[in-house]
Each structure stands twice: as structure tokens, then as C-alpha cells.
Design a protein around this motif. Sequence first.
Motif, PDB file in Angstrom:
ATOM      1  N   LEU A 116       0.815  -1.212   0.000  1.00 15.87           N
ATOM      2  CA  LEU A 116       0.000   0.000   0.000  1.00 15.87           C
ATOM      3  C   LEU A 116       0.853   1.269   0.000  1.00 15.87           C
ATOM      4  CD1 LEU A 116      -2.589  -1.206   2.648  1.00 15.87           C
ATOM      5  CD2 LEU A 116      -3.076  -0.833   0.222  1.00 15.87           C
ATOM      6  N   ASN A 117       2.143   1.113   0.259  1.00 13.16           N
ATOM      7  CA  ASN A 117       3.025   2.272   0.365  1.00 13.16           C
ATOM      8  C   ASN A 117       3.714   2.645  -0.939  1.00 13.16           C
ATOM      9  OD1 ASN A 117       2.483   2.457   3.140  1.00 13.16           O
ATOM     10  ND2 ASN A 117       4.109   0.990   3.618  1.00 13.16           N
ATOM     11  N   SER A 118       3.553   1.825  -1.972  1.00 12.25           N
ATOM     12  CA  SER A 118       4.207   2.176  -3.241  1.00 12.25           C
ATOM     13  C   SER A 118       3.680   1.358  -4.411  1.00 12.25           C
ATOM     14  CB  SER A 118       5.726   1.952  -3.148  1.00 12.25           C
ATOM     15  OG  SER A 118       6.362   2.261  -4.379  1.00 12.25           O
ATOM     16  N   THR A 119       3.501   2.032  -5.520  1.00 16.02           N
ATOM     17  CA  THR A 119       3.285   1.348  -6.787  1.00 16.02           C
ATOM     18  C   THR A 119       4.636   0.818  -7.267  1.00 16.02           C
ATOM     19  OG1 THR A 119       3.729   3.364  -8.045  1.00 16.02           O
ATOM     20  CG2 THR A 119       1.444   2.962  -7.395  1.00 16.02           C
TER      21      THR A 119
ATOM     22  N   ILE B 190      -9.396  -8.398  11.770  1.00 14.69           N
ATOM     23  CA  ILE B 190      -8.374  -7.788  12.626  1.00 14.69           C
ATOM     24  C   ILE B 190      -7.147  -7.368  11.819  1.00 14.69           C
ATOM     25  CG2 ILE B 190      -6.792  -8.196  14.564  1.00 14.69           C
ATOM     26  CD1 ILE B 190      -8.799 -10.186  15.660  1.00 14.69           C
ATOM     27  N   ASP B 191      -6.713  -6.132  12.013  1.00 10.94           N
ATOM     28  CA  ASP B 191      -5.482  -5.621  11.408  1.00 10.94           C
ATOM     29  C   ASP B 191      -5.497  -5.674   9.874  1.00 10.94           C
ATOM     30  OD1 ASP B 191      -3.023  -4.389  12.119  1.00 10.94           O
ATOM     31  OD2 ASP B 191      -1.940  -6.176  11.495  1.00 10.94           O
ATOM     32  N   ALA B 192      -6.677  -5.774   9.281  1.00 10.43           N
ATOM     33  CA  ALA B 192      -6.767  -5.813   7.819  1.00 10.43           C
ATOM     34  C   ALA B 192      -6.473  -4.432   7.241  1.00 10.43           C
ATOM     35  CB  ALA B 192      -8.144  -6.277   7.381  1.00 10.43           C
ATOM     36  N   ALA B 193      -5.804  -4.415   6.108  1.00 14.78           N
ATOM     37  CA  ALA B 193      -5.454  -3.145   5.463  1.00 14.78           C
ATOM     38  C   ALA B 193      -6.000  -3.040   4.052  1.00 14.78           C
ATOM     39  CB  ALA B 193      -3.933  -2.971   5.450  1.00 14.78           C
ATOM     40  N   GLY B 194      -6.480  -4.158   3.502  1.00 16.54           N
ATOM     41  CA  GLY B 194      -7.042  -4.119   2.156  1.00 16.54           C
ATOM     42  C   GLY B 194      -5.977  -4.205   1.077  1.00 16.54           C
ATOM     43  N   VAL B 195      -6.400  -3.963  -0.136  1.00 16.09           N
ATOM     44  CA  VAL B 195      -5.501  -4.060  -1.287  1.00 16.09           C
ATOM     45  C   VAL B 195      -5.661  -2.830  -2.154  1.00 16.09           C
ATOM     46  CG1 VAL B 195      -7.241  -5.393  -2.585  1.00 16.09           C
ATOM     47  CG2 VAL B 195      -4.817  -5.511  -3.245  1.00 16.09           C
ATOM     48  N   ALA B 196      -4.540  -2.337  -2.668  1.00 12.84           N
ATOM     49  CA  ALA B 196      -4.559  -1.150  -3.518  1.00 12.84           C
ATOM     50  C   ALA B 196      -5.058  -1.489  -4.918  1.00 12.84           C
ATOM     51  CB  ALA B 196      -3.160  -0.547  -3.610  1.00 12.84           C
ATOM     52  N   ALA B 197      -5.822  -0.583  -5.489  1.00 11.05           N
ATOM     53  CA  ALA B 197      -6.339  -0.796  -6.843  1.00 11.05           C
ATOM     54  C   ALA B 197      -5.211  -0.950  -7.850  1.00 11.05           C
ATOM     55  CB  ALA B 197      -7.254   0.369  -7.230  1.00 11.05           C
ATOM     56  N   TYR B 198      -4.117  -0.208  -7.655  1.00  4.66           N
ATOM     57  CA  TYR B 198      -3.014  -0.304  -8.617  1.00  4.66           C
ATOM     58  C   TYR B 198      -2.339  -1.678  -8.592  1.00  4.66           C
ATOM     59  CZ  TYR B 198      -0.261   1.148  -4.453  1.00  4.66           C
ATOM     60  OH  TYR B 198       0.285   1.258  -3.193  1.00  4.66           O
ATOM     61  N   ALA B 199      -2.464  -2.401  -7.482  1.00  3.90           N
ATOM     62  CA  ALA B 199      -1.857  -3.725  -7.393  1.00  3.90           C
ATOM     63  C   ALA B 199      -2.677  -4.784  -8.122  1.00  3.90           C
ATOM     64  CB  ALA B 199      -1.683  -4.122  -5.936  1.00  3.90           C
TER      65      ALA B 199
ATOM     66  N   TYR C 128      11.028  -2.186  -0.617  1.00  2.00           N
ATOM     67  CA  TYR C 128      10.270  -3.362  -0.186  1.00  2.00           C
ATOM     68  C   TYR C 128       8.820  -3.253  -0.643  1.00  2.00           C
ATOM     69  CZ  TYR C 128       8.098  -6.832   2.890  1.00  2.00           C
ATOM     70  OH  TYR C 128       7.381  -7.903   3.382  1.00  2.00           O
ATOM     71  N   ALA C 129       8.218  -2.094  -0.443  1.00  2.00           N
ATOM     72  CA  ALA C 129       6.820  -1.896  -0.824  1.00  2.00           C
ATOM     73  C   ALA C 129       6.618  -2.128  -2.319  1.00  2.00           C
ATOM     74  CB  ALA C 129       6.369  -0.490  -0.440  1.00  2.00           C
ATOM     75  N   GLN C 130       7.529  -1.597  -3.128  1.00  2.00           N
ATOM     76  CA  GLN C 130       7.445  -1.784  -4.579  1.00  2.00           C
ATOM     77  C   GLN C 130       7.495  -3.265  -4.943  1.00  2.00           C
ATOM     78  OE1 GLN C 130       9.701   0.309  -8.190  1.00  2.00           O
ATOM     79  NE2 GLN C 130      11.105  -0.936  -6.999  1.00  2.00           N
ATOM     80  N   SER C 131       8.380  -4.011  -4.289  1.00  2.00           N
ATOM     81  CA  SER C 131       8.500  -5.439  -4.595  1.00  2.00           C
ATOM     82  C   SER C 131       7.246  -6.206  -4.202  1.00  2.00           C
ATOM     83  CB  SER C 131       9.724  -6.025  -3.885  1.00  2.00           C
ATOM     84  OG  SER C 131       9.518  -6.175  -2.490  1.00  2.00           O
TER      85      SER C 131
ATOM     86  N   ASP D 222      -4.422  -3.874 -10.948  1.00  2.00           N
ATOM     87  CA  ASP D 222      -4.676  -3.288 -12.265  1.00  2.00           C
ATOM     88  C   ASP D 222      -4.096  -4.172 -13.376  1.00  2.00           C
ATOM     89  OD1 ASP D 222      -3.488  -1.320 -14.580  1.00  2.00           O
ATOM     90  OD2 ASP D 222      -5.439  -0.647 -13.817  1.00  2.00           O
ATOM     91  N   PRO D 223      -4.928  -4.640 -14.300  1.00  2.00           N
ATOM     92  CA  PRO D 223      -4.436  -5.564 -15.335  1.00  2.00           C
ATOM     93  C   PRO D 223      -3.419  -4.945 -16.284  1.00  2.00           C
ATOM     94  CG  PRO D 223      -6.706  -4.906 -15.777  1.00  2.00           C
ATOM     95  CD  PRO D 223      -6.385  -4.424 -14.399  1.00  2.00           C
ATOM     96  N   ASP D 224      -3.521  -3.640 -16.535  1.00  2.00           N
ATOM     97  CA  ASP D 224      -2.540  -2.988 -17.397  1.00  2.00           C
ATOM     98  C   ASP D 224      -1.173  -2.936 -16.719  1.00  2.00           C
ATOM     99  OD1 ASP D 224      -4.393  -2.562 -19.434  1.00  2.00           O
ATOM    100  OD2 ASP D 224      -5.014  -0.622 -18.616  1.00  2.00           O
ATOM    101  N   ASN D 225      -1.161  -2.599 -15.428  1.00  2.00           N
ATOM    102  CA  ASN D 225       0.093  -2.624 -14.678  1.00  2.00           C
ATOM    103  C   ASN D 225       0.682  -4.028 -14.663  1.00  2.00           C
ATOM    104  OD1 ASN D 225      -0.073   0.083 -14.012  1.00  2.00           O
ATOM    105  ND2 ASN D 225      -0.891  -0.263 -11.959  1.00  2.00           N
ATOM    106  N   ALA D 226      -0.194  -5.025 -14.519  1.00  2.00           N
ATOM    107  CA  ALA D 226       0.261  -6.412 -14.442  1.00  2.00           C
ATOM    108  C   ALA D 226       0.910  -6.855 -15.751  1.00  2.00           C
ATOM    109  CB  ALA D 226      -0.909  -7.323 -14.091  1.00  2.00           C
TER     110      ALA D 226
END
Length: 316
Positions: free
Chosen positions: A166-169, A289-298, A188-191, A300-304
Motif C-alpha cells: 500500500l506504500n508504493s506502486t 483484525i489488522d486488515a489493510a485491504g488491497v490497492a487498486a493499482y496492485a 520493499y513496498a514496490q517489490s 490493475d491488469p494494465d500494470n500487471a
Amino acid sequence: MNATPATSRFDWHATAAEVIDGVDLTTCRALVTGAGSGIGVETARALASAGAETILAARNLTTAAAVADDIRASTGNDNVHIAHLDLLDRASIDSLAAATIDRPLHILVNNAGVMAIPDLRRDPEGHEAQFATNHLGHFRLTVALLPALRAANGARVVSLSSRAHLNSTVDFADIDFRERQYDPALAYAQSKTANVLFAVEAARRWAEDGIEANAVHPGAILDSDLVRHLDRTTVDQLRDSDRYTFKTVAQGAATSVYVATSPELAGTVGRYFENCREADPGNPAAGGIDAAGVAAYALDPDNARRLWDLSEQMNN
């Protein structure tokens, strides 16, 4: 591909042993990277307890051998093996793949990882070490294992990400920190975002092969080799803070094992799980508990697709 978030009877409290209870893997073959320590050990133990032929891939074979002995003794499954894997060494990756593709591989858990390397380091090809270890090494290994995964006629690939995504695309313009100042947490976040994107694109590319790829966040765990680059003061501060609700290694392995084996998830691909539940991008709290969810950019099929193409180039 399923259209709605998968449901689960398990939550933050579940252990790997609990989520695999009643699952029969006696005809299956599994490989877990980073299985010499931390949640990799408990992931491998759970798979072996269900009868799977289990390969523990690790850098330190002496440590892995001791772990394998312990797993055999605790599960009664003698079909537990060790293999060398250094994700920064292409020859090591290729050697493991070559030794594994002779028979079907039903489960691949890309568990190994490195976090918060304090100083900028690069692999032999010049790529930033956290991205190279956590993403590029696993990318190379999984692609090389594709014949064995296809032969399983229903394989599952689990890639371990983190809420840190969540801290970096993925900074496609400067993945290797050649222009921007190196930041251990950002690298680390990017990876970890790359780990999710890999699952998204692998799911799309390999759906017709019956290969189900997903990503997971295991939870916050301090009793793990992953924190080896953090100084003791930082670890103690994290332990004493209310920033995270920490899991045991047995709880940390639960989501990986659940996604790798649960019959409930048949047909679920290209998703991100935490606390044994699929993360809902629109409702992070749904994870418990302690859930943070997932970023839309992670997701994203185009990013993938872009990352996959770039990863192929970087692996040449």
C-alpha cells in the motif's frame, strides 16, 4: 474468474494446521521457497501433514535439512525433501527448476523474501536486491516451472505479498533506484506490489492451463527471519506499539496454506488475501483484525501486463 469476493469460515486467528484440517494432498507435490525458517517452515509442515510430497527450497541446506527432519517427525510424512535456492542466483533458480519439472507440481508457494535492506544492493545483473529477490527471482522460477504446473491439471501458485504494498506502486521509470534516492521501505513496498501484479497476470495468462494464481498478505510477524535487517531497537518498538496485531508463525502461514489448498477457492484467481479472506478493494475492514485491504493499482491488469513484459526483459 470469480466476480465476487470469496468467502471463508477462517479469520485472523486461524493457524495453518486448522485451515488444512480435512484436506487430502496425498497425490500432490508441493514446493515452498524460503522453507528453512519462519512461516515457510509452518507452510511446509502443513502441506506435509496433509500427505503432500513437499520440497523445502532454501539458501541454507544445513538449516533446511534440520527443518525437514523435524517436519518428517511431526507429520509422519517421510516424503519431505530439501533443495537449494538462492533467488539472486540465476543458476541456482534454473537448477532447481530443472530438477523439479520432471513430474507434476500441484502447489508452488513463493514464500521467500527479504525486507528493509538498509543499503542499496544489487543482484549480479544490476537490479535492486529487494525487487530482484522478492519478484524477479520468483518470476524466473515460476515461469521455468510452468511445464510441471501445467502437468498437474489444476495447480495453485501462491505469491506472498504484504500490506506494505500500500506504500508504493511499481515505479516503472526507476525500478532499480538509479535516479531516485534509495529507500529501504519504499523498495520493499514496490517489490510487494510486484508480487500481487505477478499473480494477476499469471492468472490471466495461465487460466486455460488450469493454474490458479493468487497473492496473500500473511500478517505482521516478528518471529521471522524477514526482520533480520531491522535493528533490535526497531523490533522492540514495533512489538510494544499498537501499530500491528502480531501473529504467530503458525497463524502467519495460515493464509498461504488456505489459498494453496482450500476447495472453497476453486476458480478463484488473480486475487489478494489477508486473514484467510479475500480482500475487498472497496471495504478494507472486511478482512477482519489488522486488515489493510488491497490497492487498486496492485490489481490493475494494465500494470500487471506491463510488469510481466518488463520482468521478461530484466530476466534475459
